[in-house]
Design a protein around this motif. Structure first.
Motif, PDB file in Angstrom:
ATOM      1  N   ASN A  71       0.806  -1.218   0.000  1.00 44.76           N
ATOM      2  CA  ASN A  71       0.000   0.000   0.000  1.00 44.76           C
ATOM      3  C   ASN A  71       0.839   1.268   0.000  1.00 44.76           C
ATOM      4  N   ARG A  72       2.152   1.120   0.133  1.00 45.82           N
ATOM      5  CA  ARG A  72       3.047   2.272   0.114  1.00 45.82           C
ATOM      6  C   ARG A  72       3.484   2.581  -1.316  1.00 45.82           C
ATOM      7  N   SER A  73       4.176   3.688  -1.488  1.00 48.43           N
ATOM      8  CA  SER A  73       4.641   4.070  -2.814  1.00 48.43           C
ATOM      9  C   SER A  73       5.747   3.131  -3.277  1.00 48.43           C
ATOM     10  N   ARG A  74       5.956   3.075  -4.576  1.00 50.73           N
ATOM     11  CA  ARG A  74       7.002   2.223  -5.138  1.00 50.73           C
ATOM     12  C   ARG A  74       8.371   2.595  -4.563  1.00 50.73           C
ATOM     13  N   ARG A  75       8.631   3.891  -4.449  1.00 56.00           N
ATOM     14  CA  ARG A  75       9.920   4.344  -3.916  1.00 56.00           C
ATOM     15  C   ARG A  75      10.112   3.878  -2.484  1.00 56.00           C
ATOM     16  N   ALA A  76       9.061   3.972  -1.677  1.00 55.62           N
ATOM     17  CA  ALA A  76       9.150   3.542  -0.274  1.00 55.62           C
ATOM     18  C   ALA A  76       9.381   2.037  -0.181  1.00 55.62           C
ATOM     19  N   ILE A  77       8.703   1.275  -1.033  1.00 57.05           N
ATOM     20  CA  ILE A  77       8.860  -0.180  -1.025  1.00 57.05           C
ATOM     21  C   ILE A  77      10.303  -0.564  -1.341  1.00 57.05           C
ATOM     22  N   VAL A  78      10.849   0.035  -2.388  1.00 60.49           N
ATOM     23  CA  VAL A  78      12.220  -0.280  -2.800  1.00 60.49           C
ATOM     24  C   VAL A  78      13.205   0.072  -1.695  1.00 60.49           C
ATOM     25  N   LEU A  79      13.026   1.249  -1.095  1.00 56.80           N
ATOM     26  CA  LEU A  79      13.966   1.719  -0.071  1.00 56.80           C
ATOM     27  C   LEU A  79      13.865   0.898   1.214  1.00 56.80           C
ATOM     28  N   ILE A  80      12.655   0.676   1.685  1.00 56.18           N
ATOM     29  CA  ILE A  80      12.475  -0.039   2.959  1.00 56.18           C
ATOM     30  C   ILE A  80      12.951  -1.482   2.849  1.00 56.18           C
TER      31      ILE A  80
END
Length: 242
Positions: free
Chosen positions: A153-162
């Motif tokens: 449910n998070r943004s693509r950028r957040a998913i990649v970073l986290i």
């Protein structure tokens, strides 16, 4: 009961890996005094524990491994080359930093000693299998499977970073010095970024698993070289990490 993968599931799978590792080590230690067999048994136990808990959760939820994007195709074998290139490229890229932080070399000495302590073809084959198949499979199911989908449910950028940061933090376990930890963290974050991007792009784990396998393959084969050659590589700034 939730119908999607959660962070709690990841924690349970990690605990399963730790438990499996301990059980494998204890069983091997009770059967043989050879520490190398105990090491290999703990690594295999870690794989069995993580995948076993994951399978149990999957069955209880009725989700299936396909809900994690577990889809392997013959063409995914081509991604092994990407993993090999990534390992070599990062070793060269981080060589100056390693020379600055660890001028005496030996950043992966404990792992190197473990590999070079394997004195039979069978144990060496098992270690390479663990590094190039078991570890990539279980880790991709955990980090680009469970964790990535728990963050959907998070943004693509957040998913990649986290996912990349958590993946790198996981690999700090066993690192015994701050300089080595800095190098490991930077390297594995970059690898994690690549693996997360590829997984999101293809919406399945096949490419990431084979990239991860190729990345580990280089380290496994290099660490099986004679000690004299390995020491020369370390002095030259080569840095290989699973």
């Amino acid at each position: 009961m939730t119908d999607r993968w959660t962070i709690v599931d990841l924690v349970l799978v990690v605990l399963g890996a730790l438990g499996g590792s301990m059980v494998g080590y204890v069983i091997a230690a009770a059967l043989t005094p050879d520490p190398n067999v105990a090491l290999l048994s703990s690594l295999v136990g870690q794989f069995v524990g993580s995948v076993g808990v994951l399978a149990l959760i999957s069955r209880m939820r009725g989700l299936g491994f396909d809900s994690l994007g577990f889809d392997l195709r013959l063409t995914d074998l081509l991604y092994v080359g990407v993993g090999v290139a990534l390992q070599i490229g990062l070793s060269v890229l981080l060589a100056p930093l390693q020379g600055l932080l660890m001028p005496e070399g030996g950043p992966s000495q404990e792992l190197a000693d473990a590999f070079m302590g394997l004195d039979t073809p069978g144990t060496k084959i098992v270690m390479v299998a663990v590094a190039t198949f078991m570890a990539p499979l279980s880790e991709e199911l955990m980090f680009r499977g469970i964790l990535l989908r728990a963050l959907q449910n998070r943004s693509r950028r957040a998913i990649v970073l986290i996912t990349s940061l958590v993946f790198a933090a996981f690999h700090l376990v066993g690192v015994t010095s701050v300089p080595a930890g800095v190098i490991v963290f930077i390297q594995i974050v970059i690898v994690g970024l690549v693996l997360a991007h590829v997984t999101l792009r293809h919406d399945r784990l096949g490419p990431a698993i084979f990239i991860h396998g190729g990345f580990n393959l280089v380290a496994a084969l290099v660490l099986l070289l004679p000690r004299e050659i390995l020491e020369q590589l370390e002095q030259a700034g080569a840095w290989l990490r699973f």
